[in-house]
Write an enzyme that holds these catalytic residues in place. Structure first.
Site, PDB file in Angstrom:
ATOM      1  N   TYR A 149      39.402 -28.069  -8.182  1.00 29.14           N
ATOM      2  CA  TYR A 149      39.749 -26.722  -7.690  1.00 29.14           C
ATOM      3  C   TYR A 149      38.570 -25.962  -7.073  1.00 29.14           C
ATOM      4  CZ  TYR A 149      38.907 -24.826 -12.557  1.00 29.14           C
ATOM      5  OH  TYR A 149      38.414 -24.465 -13.771  1.00 29.14           O
ATOM      6  N   GLU A 150      38.882 -24.825  -6.495  1.00 29.92           N
ATOM      7  CA  GLU A 150      37.899 -24.043  -5.711  1.00 29.92           C
ATOM      8  C   GLU A 150      37.309 -24.874  -4.585  1.00 29.92           C
ATOM      9  OE1 GLU A 150      38.068 -21.063  -6.240  1.00 29.92           O
ATOM     10  OE2 GLU A 150      38.808 -21.010  -8.285  1.00 29.92           O
TER      11      GLU A 150
END
Lengths: 598, 598
Positions: free
Chosen positions: B440-441
């Site tokens: 993620y990110e």
């Protein structure tokens, strides 16, 4: 929903074109393995795995196994029907001894099919997988009576088997095990103790479960020299050989595991259970190793198989997922975005896995074929050579194929971005399932130690010399072939690093065993690189030959093989140097800290 | 049960001895960060994490979050009490803007504490973690009114925040997002659409949830240039600023994930929800990047923190588990077996993690300190330089620390053998939890691309030059110091490889962007090696100096640092050459296969 398609074409290519299996049609069981039969059997296996096993894999992970108050265990929905289909198809006995109902076909073919079973449903494949180990142990070490009693039913798939080694305080160090065996007047034993981590230990798939149990006979020597192996059936057989009285072995609990939820991993409590000695008293470890070697190759196969299914899903996703644009400009300007297949880093991930899978499959089947030769060749010399090489390769296959298999499953999951973290896409299950393969049947650290500490020095290094001779003779044979140099030169560099590492081990490992231990993991992986690289060199040679002769409708196939071979040599083989550097750094720094300093 | 102890001594060592934080006591907020205060705050944080957060981690994973029919979400047992303790301790505002109730202490200190929170309970730490991002975005881009409305309550911890980017068809490629914003007569917007993977999207911990949502205003340009950022509170504020009317945003489902089960990952349905534009129209991505950069560093921190807690547990297990004998002969002949600490391969695993953790922590805090300087230094030049380096390091921290953090969690799990695969030991949870950090990110592939495609070439390579200058000036300064050569020479080799790779990128990446893409992952990891190696060189220099001056009761501490530094240089730094070889192999083979050939 995850997808899976058994790679029948690839298997046939490896067996027929890469390994020339028809060379061996003088071996028992091989004469029947005609190209038509191979294709037919693999096709049937593909059907079973794609239509029956794969569809229940995801749900089986979610449901898991259930233990009831009486200690009985129910497997997830569909498992029983799947097992019946497996049994009815006669798959359990494919390579088993024809004397007891087996079909005696090549172990290499059995291995090829094993890959499909695992890819489709690893938790399922473990039930018959452990049974294979039990069959091997009884076939090699059992008395005639024991063989008659147990083998036909196991080979038929009516009964399944287990391996009982681990206790809560001892896994690797079996010398410490406490399970007891008391000799009875009738020559049987009463087995008492607790075993943990018993895969397929209790379930509702088969009519009986034949436990092979390590225990210590009263008064036996301490340590590993006082361990014997016993057959402990869940139901004791009556005089006609049918399951009758329930034996004193009960599943006390199911382990809550990271993965393979559809396989029942049991705590088994033995409370004066009736057991039958198999093999010699106090020589149980030796008998267990028959199962173990078989099991270690199967676990290596799990690494490959899970890498393959994870790869197939990553490819399917990468083709369909559109996101961003090619760095070199829109590839499909009419669409909102390009498929992520255009991105080099996605290619890198897929190529890494592909380059492993195709050589891993070749190495697996090459080794399985050595297994066939070691049992079936007519000359003692040939059998010995094959057995040497298979013994040497066993820890490499187990350790390297599972480390890489896990790494590849993680990489394939990464291709999915956020969706890879979500259960319904199936990728995180592959990661959780394959993780165990690095741990059980001897952790990969133990495999590495087995390689440098036992397999390598055994018989004065005879197996290693034979292996290196085979590889070196291949590169020498093709030394004047310009075209093949991009494949053989990097392999040569790998071999040189492996030879240097072996030399370093000989010079240092004897003086300081910690040097051998410190080098072991890198040595195993360096060995794996060379073995996989050797497979790629063979495949490259075949493809170059095919293309120069005009490969017809196989042209693209062979061109692709050459690209993947080159990728392996350019991007994966360079790791050899890092392994060598680490090996040569020795053990001094590694061992320098006091235990309290961690 | 898993254990955890916050490494306060190590943190203080890094802040004070390695980074000389007292050099910066002219910066706002730093003057208060006296040694006593640092120690007191870290000690309090240790208490919170060890006594409140860690004890509910394992059970929280098992219980997970529950969504009710009305869309409300309950977090696992103990989470609410834990969050109250966090809030009451004033932890949310530690480094936040004093104008709105924050304490304005160094971001580096906040980061150090963040490590403890994550190690103890990663799923918990995400609730305040996302709030920090919301605070940063509103602080930088909000109007005065918005700041007054939202910051005090967020900083107090009464409300929490979220980031809403992803939709099911777009994650990385935000240009495709479809969530709509319709301007209303009163200047507000009606937001409609569906967001997925929203961490901490709905829960029972706080009185309000402030969603920061990317959406497209009616009539906005296509692609990323038509995206705006909106504040969408779960409860719309009344005129007094109190949560009042329920807004039109509902949790439609919780994702079934591989890990971080105690964090609610939501599908959020926006159905004409009232939203307030924050920052400029159509410049939403820019505003979102304020949150994103903050978030990316925090995700890198997750890699480090999970590596640390996994390490601590592996060490505890390795000390207590007795199994087998030392290769050099029994270490504890009175016992049945030696602790597995004696085995080189166990040492190898622990040393690999230790060598990463200690340099990773230094790198993390070194970078966080650059963040402080970039905001708080008095000279524009100093601020710019720090901002350059922090921008350059952000993808490296995110990508390398999470890849290594995951690898280390897996390695630590391996130390446990079979027990590592069982839930109650906690190791498999660490592996499942930290896995998300690579995804993620921005997946780590995106981080690598951000590094080679944006951060590296930005401003004519100014940031990279500054970084290399700092490292090279360090090694040059100590060129005549014989003792330090075992640490600086391998670092120099790493730097040379990084410089060669950078040169290769300049020469090839511009001509063929695929070459840059193909090199990106290896380049990022090569950069990481050099950055971590630089930290080790600094630490070695400090320890050599301390020892030569007579380190007193710190003697063992510094000797251990030197051993670990040497281990890093001997065993980890050699990977630099493999990275360089792969980078220089280019993209041709990687991109050669047709998409159908996979």
């Amino acid at each position: 929903m995850p997808v899976y398609s058994s790679p029948v074409e690839e298997t046939l290519y490896v067996l027929q074109e890469v390994l020339n299996i028809d060379r061996y049609n003088n071996l028992p069981g091989f004469e029947e393995a005609t190209p038509d039969l191979l294709e037919a059997i693999l096709g049937e296996a593909a059907k079973l795995t794609e239509e029956v096993l794969q569809p229940i894999n995801l749900a089986g992970d979610q449901e898991g196994c259930t233990r009831h108050e009486d200690g009985s265990v129910t497997t997830p929905k569909g498992m029983k029907e799947a097992y019946d289909a497996y049994r009815d198809g006669g798959w359990m006995g494919l390579a088993a001894n024809p004397e007891y109902g087996g079909q005696g076909l090549p172990y290499a073919l059995h291995t090829a099919i094993g890959e499909y079973l695992i890819s489709a449903n690893m938790a399922f494949a473990m039930y018959p997988g452990l049974t294979q180990g039990a069959i091997a142990a009884i076939d090699v070490h059992g008395t005639d009576e024991q063989k008659q009693q147990y083998l036909p039913k196991l080979i038929e798939g009516a009964w399944t088997g287990t391996m009982n080694l681990t206790e809560s305080h001892c896994g690797t160090d079996l010398g410490m095990l406490r399970t007891k065996a008391e000799l009875q007047k009738d020559g049987t034993y009463k087995i008492s103790g607790q075993k943990i981590f018993i895969s397929a230990g209790e379930h509702d798939l088969s009519e009986n479960i034949i436990h092979l149990v390590l225990a210590r006979i009263d008064g036996a020597p301490e340590g590993t020299k006082g361990i014997s192996l016993f057959i402990v059936p869940k139901f004791i057989l009556d005089d006609d050989g049918n399951p009758d009285q329930r034996n004193g072995v009960v599943c006390g609990a199911l382990e809550e595991k990271m993965g393979i939820h559809a396989n029942a991993t049991c705590v088994l409590n033995y409370d004066g259970a009736t057991g039958y000695l198999i093999g010699e008293e106090n020589r149980g470890l030796k008998a267990m190793f028959t199962m173990m070697n078989e099991a270690r190759l199967s676990v290596g196969l799990q690494g490959l198989a899970m890498s393959e299914v994870a790869y197939q899903n990553a490819v399917a996703y990468a083709r369909e997922r559109i996101q961003g644009r090619a760095l070199t400009g829109p590839a499909e300007p009419d669409k909102k975005a390009d498929s992520i297949m255009v991105h080099p880093d996605v290619r890198r991930m897929l190529m890494n896995i592909k380059a492993f899978n195709e050589s891993g499959r070749a190495l697996m089947l090459w080794t399985a074929l050595k297994g066939d030769i070691s049992h079936r060749a007519s000359s003692e010399e040939e059998r010995q050579l094959a057995d040497d090489i298979m013994g040497l390769l066993t820890p490499v296959i187990k350790g390297v194929l599972t480390d890489k298999g896990f790494e590849n499953a993680v990489t394939a999951q990464q291709v999915f971005g956020g969706h890879g973290y979500i259960h319904e896409w199936g990728m995180e299950q592959f990661v959780r399932d394959v993780r165990i393969a690095q741990i059980y049947e001897g952790t990969n650290g133990i495999q590495a130690l087995d390689l440098v500490g036992r397999k390598l020095p055994r018989d004065g290094g005879r197996a290693m010399r034979a292996f290196l001779e085979e590889v070196n003779s291949f590169t020498k044979t093709h030394m004047d072939n310009e075209e093949i140099q991009p494949y053989t030169q990097p392999l040569r560099n790998g071999v040189k690093a492996l030879e240097a590492a072996s030399m370093w081990l000989m010079q240092n490992g004897m003086k300081n065993p910690n040097d051998a231990g410190a080098a072991s993991m890198d040595y195993m992986h360096l060995f794996g690189l060379v073995a996989l690289g050797y497979m790629w060199a063979i495949m490259a040679e075949k493809s170059l030959a095919a293309l120069s002769e005009g490969a017809g409708d196989k042209q693209a196939f062979h061109e692709e093989k050459l690209i993947t071979a080159r990728y392996f040599m350019e991007r994966i083989m360079p790791e050899a140097q890092a392994h060598l550097a680490r090996i040569e750094s020795g053990s001094e720094t590694m061992m320098a800290l006091a235990a309290e300093a961690f």
